[in-house]
Design a protein around this motif. Structure first.
Motif, PDB file in Angstrom:
ATOM      1  N   GLU A 113       0.774  -1.188   0.039  1.00 55.57           N
ATOM      2  CA  GLU A 113       0.043  -0.047   0.139  1.00 55.57           C
ATOM      3  C   GLU A 113       0.960   1.393  -0.057  1.00 55.57           C
ATOM      4  O   GLU A 113       0.519   2.042  -0.657  1.00 55.57           O
ATOM      5  CB  GLU A 113      -0.714  -0.083   1.034  1.00 55.57           C
ATOM      6  N   CYS A 114       1.937   1.374   0.898  1.00 53.89           N
ATOM      7  CA  CYS A 114       2.756   2.406   0.755  1.00 53.89           C
ATOM      8  C   CYS A 114       3.490   2.562  -0.394  1.00 53.89           C
ATOM      9  O   CYS A 114       3.575   3.868  -0.879  1.00 53.89           O
ATOM     10  CB  CYS A 114       3.789   2.291   2.201  1.00 53.89           C
ATOM     11  N   ALA A 115       4.012   1.395  -0.897  1.00 56.60           N
ATOM     12  CA  ALA A 115       4.550   1.595  -2.217  1.00 56.60           C
ATOM     13  C   ALA A 115       3.708   2.266  -3.390  1.00 56.60           C
ATOM     14  O   ALA A 115       4.287   3.193  -4.194  1.00 56.60           O
ATOM     15  CB  ALA A 115       5.126   0.348  -2.692  1.00 56.60           C
ATOM     16  N   LYS A 116       2.562   1.819  -3.442  1.00 58.25           N
ATOM     17  CA  LYS A 116       1.556   2.193  -4.432  1.00 58.25           C
ATOM     18  C   LYS A 116       1.392   3.792  -4.073  1.00 58.25           C
ATOM     19  O   LYS A 116       1.363   4.561  -5.144  1.00 58.25           O
ATOM     20  CB  LYS A 116       0.161   1.555  -4.266  1.00 58.25           C
ATOM     21  N   THR A 117       1.073   4.160  -2.787  1.00 54.23           N
ATOM     22  CA  THR A 117       0.903   5.620  -2.416  1.00 54.23           C
ATOM     23  C   THR A 117       2.026   6.482  -3.141  1.00 54.23           C
ATOM     24  O   THR A 117       1.699   7.657  -3.694  1.00 54.23           O
ATOM     25  CB  THR A 117       0.626   5.691  -0.903  1.00 54.23           C
TER      26      THR A 117
END
Length: 131
Positions: free
Chosen positions: A101-105
């Motif tokens: 999720e953090c990588a996508k954000t």
């Protein structure tokens, strides 16, 4: 190159290098703790132990177990319930530095930044300056 630093655990002065991030005494303590944890995990009934169980049964700091998992000393392939926190949000992950999720954000934020940068550049090109 080696440099002088204070040990983050005990505060003693030591020569910091790429191999160790703590003083010699703390390093020995960490190695003894690692050996205890590794022997614990080698037993068939303990291979699926979680971080909390390992910490509780072996009296070791959680951050040390995270350090060993992150550095690859405790392999997730052999011990599937081991993980360490995402650098951004703290969610437990098994590889990399960031959760999905953090990588996508971050990727979306970078994409938006690049679009805004291009838009600003286009505006700058279309603007006429009067001398």
């Amino acid at each position: 190159m080696a440099e002088l630093a204070n040990c983050p655990n005990c505060g003693k002065l030591y020569v910091k290098n790429s191999v160790r991030d703590v003083c010699e005494d703390c390093y020995r303590e960490e190695e003894a703790a690692f050996e205890r944890v590794f022997q614990f995990l080698r037993k068939r009934e303990n291979r699926a132990a979680t971080i909390e169980t390992i910490v509780e049964k072996n009296n070791v700091p959680e951050k040390l177990v995270f350090k060993w998992v992150r550095s690859g000393r405790l392999l997730i392939a052999h011990f599937p319930n081991l993980a360490y926190p995402c650098d951004r949000c703290g969610k437990l992950i098994q590889s990399g530095k960031l959760c999905e999720e953090c990588a996508k954000t971050i990727a979306k934020d970078l994409e938006r930044f690049e679009k805004e940068k291009k838009r600003q550049e286009e505006i700058r090109k279309k603007t006429y300056h009067i001398k």
